[in-house]
Design an enzyme around this catalytic site. Structure first.
Site, PDB file in Angstrom:
ATOM      1  N   SER A   1     -21.999   9.385 -53.404  1.00  0.00           N
ATOM      2  CA  SER A   1     -21.324  10.772 -53.707  1.00  0.00           C
ATOM      3  C   SER A   1     -21.243  10.311 -55.876  1.00  0.00           C
ATOM      4  O   SER A   1     -20.016  11.270 -56.263  1.00  0.00           O
ATOM      5  CB  SER A   1     -20.577  11.489 -53.232  1.00  0.00           C
ATOM      6  OG  SER A   1     -21.010  12.171 -52.055  1.00  0.00           O
TER       7      SER A   1
ATOM      8  N   GLY B   1     -27.297   8.334 -55.499  1.00  0.00           N
ATOM      9  CA  GLY B   1     -28.621   9.213 -54.433  1.00  0.00           C
ATOM     10  C   GLY B   1     -29.048  10.740 -54.628  1.00  0.00           C
ATOM     11  O   GLY B   1     -29.907  10.878 -55.567  1.00  0.00           O
TER      12      GLY B   1
ATOM     13  N   GLU C   1     -20.949   0.875 -50.374  1.00  0.00           N
ATOM     14  CA  GLU C   1     -20.846   1.991 -50.024  1.00  0.00           C
ATOM     15  C   GLU C   1     -20.584   2.826 -49.188  1.00  0.00           C
ATOM     16  O   GLU C   1     -21.138   2.620 -48.019  1.00  0.00           O
ATOM     17  CB  GLU C   1     -23.098   2.510 -49.741  1.00  0.00           C
ATOM     18  CG  GLU C   1     -23.907   2.162 -51.037  1.00  0.00           C
ATOM     19  CD  GLU C   1     -24.961   3.493 -51.233  1.00  0.00           C
ATOM     20  OE1 GLU C   1     -25.481   3.792 -52.294  1.00  0.00           O
ATOM     21  OE2 GLU C   1     -25.999   3.126 -50.614  1.00  0.00           O
TER      22      GLU C   1
ATOM     23  N   HIS D   1     -29.317  -0.339 -46.746  1.00  0.00           N
ATOM     24  CA  HIS D   1     -28.632   0.358 -46.454  1.00  0.00           C
ATOM     25  C   HIS D   1     -28.683   1.389 -45.508  1.00  0.00           C
ATOM     26  O   HIS D   1     -28.579   0.886 -44.223  1.00  0.00           O
ATOM     27  CB  HIS D   1     -29.854   1.811 -47.370  1.00  0.00           C
ATOM     28  CG  HIS D   1     -29.309   3.115 -48.052  1.00  0.00           C
ATOM     29  ND1 HIS D   1     -28.708   4.277 -47.021  1.00  0.00           N
ATOM     30  CD2 HIS D   1     -28.610   3.425 -49.118  1.00  0.00           C
ATOM     31  CE1 HIS D   1     -28.696   4.879 -47.303  1.00  0.00           C
ATOM     32  NE2 HIS D   1     -28.675   4.909 -49.478  1.00  0.00           N
TER      33      HIS D   1
ATOM     34  N   GLY E   1     -23.448  11.384 -49.479  1.00  0.00           N
ATOM     35  CA  GLY E   1     -24.379  12.165 -49.009  1.00  0.00           C
ATOM     36  C   GLY E   1     -23.652  13.672 -49.187  1.00  0.00           C
ATOM     37  O   GLY E   1     -23.772  14.550 -48.240  1.00  0.00           O
TER      38      GLY E   1
ATOM     39  N   GLU F   1     -28.463   4.098 -44.261  1.00  0.00           N
ATOM     40  CA  GLU F   1     -29.665   4.977 -43.120  1.00  0.00           C
ATOM     41  C   GLU F   1     -30.010   3.804 -42.208  1.00  0.00           C
ATOM     42  O   GLU F   1     -31.172   4.004 -41.808  1.00  0.00           O
ATOM     43  CB  GLU F   1     -29.415   5.359 -44.535  1.00  0.00           C
ATOM     44  CG  GLU F   1     -28.847   7.045 -45.041  1.00  0.00           C
ATOM     45  CD  GLU F   1     -29.096   7.529 -46.381  1.00  0.00           C
ATOM     46  OE1 GLU F   1     -30.594   7.443 -46.448  1.00  0.00           O
ATOM     47  OE2 GLU F   1     -28.816   8.280 -46.518  1.00  0.00           O
TER      48      GLU F   1
ATOM     49  N   ASN G   1     -31.089   5.925 -56.227  1.00  0.00           N
ATOM     50  CA  ASN G   1     -31.886   5.682 -55.071  1.00  0.00           C
ATOM     51  C   ASN G   1     -32.461   7.284 -54.151  1.00  0.00           C
ATOM     52  O   ASN G   1     -31.538   8.132 -53.750  1.00  0.00           O
ATOM     53  CB  ASN G   1     -30.880   5.543 -53.695  1.00  0.00           C
ATOM     54  CG  ASN G   1     -31.301   5.444 -52.147  1.00  0.00           C
ATOM     55  OD1 ASN G   1     -33.246   5.504 -52.108  1.00  0.00           O
ATOM     56  ND2 ASN G   1     -30.692   5.249 -51.512  1.00  0.00           N
ATOM     57  N   TRP G   2     -34.467   7.447 -54.486  1.00  0.00           N
ATOM     58  CA  TRP G   2     -35.140   8.817 -54.058  1.00  0.00           C
ATOM     59  C   TRP G   2     -34.471   9.209 -52.732  1.00  0.00           C
ATOM     60  O   TRP G   2     -35.131   9.872 -52.367  1.00  0.00           O
ATOM     61  CB  TRP G   2     -35.704   8.786 -54.977  1.00  0.00           C
ATOM     62  CG  TRP G   2     -35.698   9.102 -56.279  1.00  0.00           C
ATOM     63  CD1 TRP G   2     -34.690   9.350 -57.119  1.00  0.00           C
ATOM     64  CD2 TRP G   2     -36.762   9.831 -57.475  1.00  0.00           C
ATOM     65  NE1 TRP G   2     -34.863   9.378 -57.935  1.00  0.00           N
ATOM     66  CE2 TRP G   2     -36.118   9.649 -58.751  1.00  0.00           C
ATOM     67  CE3 TRP G   2     -37.870   9.695 -57.318  1.00  0.00           C
ATOM     68  CZ2 TRP G   2     -36.718  10.418 -59.511  1.00  0.00           C
ATOM     69  CZ3 TRP G   2     -38.612   9.831 -58.048  1.00  0.00           C
ATOM     70  CH2 TRP G   2     -38.188   9.863 -59.698  1.00  0.00           C
ATOM     71  N   LYS G   3     -34.340   7.960 -51.865  1.00  0.00           N
ATOM     72  CA  LYS G   3     -34.754   8.553 -50.746  1.00  0.00           C
ATOM     73  C   LYS G   3     -36.045   9.031 -50.127  1.00  0.00           C
ATOM     74  O   LYS G   3     -37.169   8.639 -51.418  1.00  0.00           O
ATOM     75  CB  LYS G   3     -33.723   9.047 -49.814  1.00  0.00           C
ATOM     76  CG  LYS G   3     -32.468   8.542 -50.247  1.00  0.00           C
ATOM     77  CD  LYS G   3     -30.732   8.768 -49.773  1.00  0.00           C
ATOM     78  CE  LYS G   3     -29.527   8.361 -50.155  1.00  0.00           C
ATOM     79  NZ  LYS G   3     -28.152   8.384 -49.929  1.00  0.00           N
TER      80      LYS G   3
HETATM   81  P1  PGA Z   1     -25.568   9.576 -52.806  1.00  0.00           P
HETATM   82  O1  PGA Z   1     -26.723   8.266 -52.206  1.00  0.00           O
HETATM   83  O2  PGA Z   1     -25.447   9.875 -54.143  1.00  0.00           O
HETATM   84  O3  PGA Z   1     -26.200  11.293 -51.940  1.00  0.00           O
HETATM   85  O4  PGA Z   1     -24.303  10.066 -51.782  1.00  0.00           O
HETATM   86  C1  PGA Z   1     -26.079   7.278 -51.896  1.00  0.00           C
HETATM   87  C2  PGA Z   1     -26.693   6.440 -51.536  1.00  0.00           C
HETATM   88  O5  PGA Z   1     -26.948   6.597 -50.171  1.00  0.00           O
HETATM   89  O6  PGA Z   1     -27.096   5.196 -52.275  1.00  0.00           O
END
Ligand code: PGA
Length: 238
Positions: free
Chosen positions: A195, A216, A158, A90, A164, A92, A12-14
């Site tokens: 993470s 991520g 998640e 997600h 993150g 976010e 997931n590159w966001k």
């Molecule tokens: P992260 O993000 O690996 O940077 O914690 C994972 C995600 O939000 O899908």
């Protein structure tokens, strides 16, 4: 030993990357055709990433099929662009766009109707975990967000406090949640995210009822993503 060969890795590159970044990423990254890897870049870069032979997914889609919804992207358009998957719900999106379980379910139906496989995310906040209601909360989120009917989807657990932050859920936390989710969804691929990195990916992917990982930050580093992909092959079986 758990068979790590078949684990799914979703990157997931966001909202990260650029044309130049992708060019340089693929000058290092050589596992593009690994069929267990799904890279989810921002919408404008789907074609560029796909041109490297990678299976691609989007990070969201509209619940609508078409119409006056400025700025939104229909699932059928993503399918047209060569997408096979779409991340939905997600944390976010739930947090910054107030997405509800009901909306995520609608989006999941739209994705399935367009021929995409939804990757539906669930996870508890730190406050919920500390209250001890994390299992019940996540199971309810899952029950209310997944599509009804027989459409195939994946579910990603998640924990919000692990995204993150560098704080990964412990093996026993992951196992506890994934066992509960497995009872609810006996045949659905269950991913863990939060993470995940090249140091912890092997342990996480070896945890019972973990069918793969949603990565991520570490997925933006080609060497780290290749290291995570390498763990899928058990030692002694290369
Ligand atoms: P992260 O993000 O690996 O940077 O914690 C994972 C995600 O939000 O899908």
């Amino acid at each position: 030993m758990e068979d790590l060969v078949s684990k799914i890795i979703v990157a997931n590159w966001k909202m990260n990357g650029s044309g130049e970044f992708i060019h340089s990423f693929f000058s290092t990254f050589t596992n593009s055709t690994d069929n267990r890897l799904i890279i989810c870049p921002p919408y404008p870069y789907l074609s560029q990433v796909k041109s490297h032979g990678v299976t691609v997914g989007a990070q969201d889609c509209s619940q609508h099929t078409s119409g006056a919804f400025t700025g939104d992207i229909a699932a059928s358009m993503l399918h047209d662009m060569g997408c096979s998957y779409v991340i939905l719900g997600h944390s976010e999106r739930r947090q910054y766009h107030a997405e509800s379980n009901a909306l995520i379910r609608e989006k999941a139906h739209a994705a399935l109707d367009a021929g995409l496989t939804p990757i539906i995310c669930v996870g508890e906040s730190r406050a919920i975990r500390e209250s001890g209601n994390h299992i019940e909360t996540v199971l309810n989120q899952a029950k209310e967000s997944i599509p009804s009917g027989t459409g195939k989807f994946m579910l990603a657990y998640e924990p919000i406090w692990a995204i993150g932050t560098g704080l990964t859920a412990s093996e026993s936390d992951i196992a506890e949640m994934h066992t509960a989710l497995r009872h609810l969804l006996p045949t659905t691929p269950l991913l863990y995210g939060g993470s995940v990195n090249k140091e912890n990916a092997k342990t996480i992917m070896s945890t019972p009822d973990v069918d793969g990982v949603l990565v991520g930050g570490a997925s933006l580093k080609p060497d780290d993503l290749m290291a995570i992909l390498d763990f899928k092959t058990p030692l002694g079986n290369r």
